[in-house]
Design a protein around this motif. Structure first.
Motif, mmCIF file in Angstrom:
data_model
loop_
_atom_site.group_PDB
_atom_site.id
_atom_site.type_symbol
_atom_site.label_atom_id
_atom_site.label_comp_id
_atom_site.label_asym_id
_atom_site.label_seq_id
_atom_site.Cartn_x
_atom_site.Cartn_y
_atom_site.Cartn_z
ATOM 1 N N ALA A 221 9.770 -6.466 -7.934
ATOM 2 C CA ALA A 221 10.005 -6.949 -6.578
ATOM 3 C C ALA A 221 9.045 -8.054 -6.152
ATOM 4 O O ALA A 221 9.340 -8.804 -5.216
ATOM 5 N N SER A 222 7.889 -8.169 -6.832
ATOM 6 C CA SER A 222 6.892 -9.168 -6.438
ATOM 7 C C SER A 222 6.661 -10.222 -7.524
ATOM 8 O O SER A 222 5.608 -10.849 -7.573
ATOM 9 N N ASP B 79 6.087 -8.502 -1.869
ATOM 10 C CA ASP B 79 7.530 -8.443 -2.052
ATOM 11 C C ASP B 79 8.131 -9.845 -1.915
ATOM 12 O O ASP B 79 7.831 -10.580 -0.968
ATOM 13 N N ASP C 122 11.228 1.518 0.628
ATOM 14 C CA ASP C 122 11.417 1.421 -0.819
ATOM 15 C C ASP C 122 11.573 2.838 -1.383
ATOM 16 O O ASP C 122 11.602 3.812 -0.642
ATOM 17 N N GLN D 95 2.968 -3.476 -0.251
ATOM 18 C CA GLN D 95 4.261 -4.144 -0.378
ATOM 19 C C GLN D 95 4.204 -5.588 0.103
ATOM 20 O O GLN D 95 4.925 -6.443 -0.397
#
Length: 421
Positions: free
Chosen positions: A258-259, A267, A80, A369
């Motif tokens: 992203a989440s 993620d 990322d 992540q």
């Protein structure tokens, strides 16, 4: 009859001659440096790259640029915007991480990989990402070990072994994880404390020459290009002026976006593919996990002894687990912290004082992540430890290696670490 034999064997003979001619023309000493090529190698994370001595030595001996080995496993694949390689590229750091590790690689894999770069680690620095998840009851995975193993690693190990307890232990572990290896006979001698014969040593010298030529030849080809596609692309998205405040703001925004599709802060892509289809089955699935008893503690000692022999100054990074996920799966936090303390005791009691311990940060927003891998704000926090370690003057390490950490008693020890001896 001769004509028929030539039709059958001729192509094979010609192919072998061509191979001998090509390998004979390859120079293993002429390592012409190209920063662009070396930067690609540093982030390729390919099996070929990990196995290649030529690639690693070429980068780590570049007189005009400083590459630093970053040992770890699958976390390096999470490219990322805040990934260590991306930040180093974006802000023109005085060092570039040379990423070593993939899914399943742990301390024994790194020990044998280090055999290829002992000279390049002497009086240098390194970063070692050490995950408590490596410390399972069975330790290193045999399939993963074999995947990242190369004949060059075994050759370098066998040519340098001197019959120490560490040599014997390393050979025994090798035989357990790779019993069908072509190096079995020599490894058995080392494991039993026997010396290699003159014939063994001649064979190793010949194998070394062939391996180095093959390695140099095939190392001219770079197949995976994460540098242009991921590192440079992501680096362009970061603020022009370096600021941790700005990076944390960017990391939080990126992590939130992203989440957004789950409540675990994972993620979305990882969650949708790896978690969502099995979500109900994973409830309380980690209740019996235990990282306190594992041969990985002994394998780690192999690496620590090697670092001490090379006087390598190492920063160890210990990650957390995603707290929301560990609560859902029932992972015992008290057990996890005891494993962390055991790891830290093994490090600190032997003089490895540089430790970035993030094991209690798994509940911080967008620190992880996915379930066990750092990302976004986690990478930023890690950079706050890594950058000063690599750019500011550090005191010389003073290691006191204790071979008691090489025995099974320590591997299975579950009481308070400081009462071990």
């Amino acid at each position: 009859m001769l004509k028929r034999l030539w039709q059958i064997l001729g192509p094979v003979i010609c192919a072998l001659l061509l191979v001998f001619i090509i390998l004979g023309s390859v120079s293993v000493s002429n390592k012409s440096h190209s920063l662009e090529v070396e930067k690609k190698d540093a982030v390729s994370l390919s099996k070929t790259g990990f196995k290649s001595k030529y690639k690693k030595v070429r980068a780590l001996t570049d007189p005009n640029h400083r590459f630093v080995p970053f040992f770890g496993s699958s976390e390096w694949l999470r490219f990322d915007k805040m990934h260590p390689s991306v930040i180093a590229e974006a802000y023109n750091r005085s060092y570039t991480p040379y990423l070593l590790g993939q899914r399943g690689s742990a301390s024994l894999t790194h020990f044998y990989g280090i055999q290829q770069i002992n000279g390049e680690l002497k009086n240098k620095q390194a970063v070692y990402f050490i995950s408590p998840q490596w410390f399972t009851s069975k330790g290193a995975n045999a399939a993963a070990f074999q995947t990242y193993f190369s004949s060059g690693q075994a050759i370098d190990f066998l040519q340098s072994q001197t019959g120490t307890a560490y040599d014997r232990y390393a050979a025994k572990r090798f035989l357990k994880l790779y019993p069908e290896s072509s190096f079995k006979d020599m490894m058995e001698k080392v494991a039993e404390g026997k010396k290699l014969s003159a014939a063994d040593k001649r064979k190793l010298r010949t194998q070394s020459v062939v391996y180095q030529k093959e390695d140099a030849f095939f190392s001219r080809v770079s197949v995976i290009d994460h540098y242009d596609s991921k590192v440079v692309t992501q680096a362009k998205k970061l603020p022009n002026a370096f600021s941790y405040h700005c990076l944390e703001k960017e990391a939080t925004a990126a992590g939130k976006k992203a989440s957004s599709g789950n409540t675990f802060g994972i993620d979305n892509g990882f969650y949708d593919i790896r978690i969502k289809p099995r979500l109900k089955d994973l409830k309380n699935s980690q209740r019996k996990f235990n990282y306190l008893k594992s041969p990985e503690y002994n394998d780690l000692q192999l690496v620590l002894n090697q670092f001490a022999q090379n006087n390598t100054n190492v920063l160890f990074v210990i990650p957390p687990v995603n707290s929301k996920w560990s609560d859902y799966t029932g992972l015992n936090e008290d057990m996890y912290q005891k494993a962390v303390e055991k790891i830290k005791y093994q490090l600190q009691s032997q003089g490895f004082k540089n430790i970035a311990d993030f094991s209690r940060d798994g509940d911080k927003a967008y620190f992880m992540q996915d379930t066990i891998h750092m990302g976004w704000n986690g990478w930023v926090a890690m950079d706050k430890a890594v950058n000063p370690f690599l750019t500011e003057k550090q005191s010389k390490p003073n290691y006191q290696i204790n071979k008691q950490f090489l025995n099974k008693k320590w591997a299975n020890y579950t009481k308070e670490p400081d009462s071990f001896y």
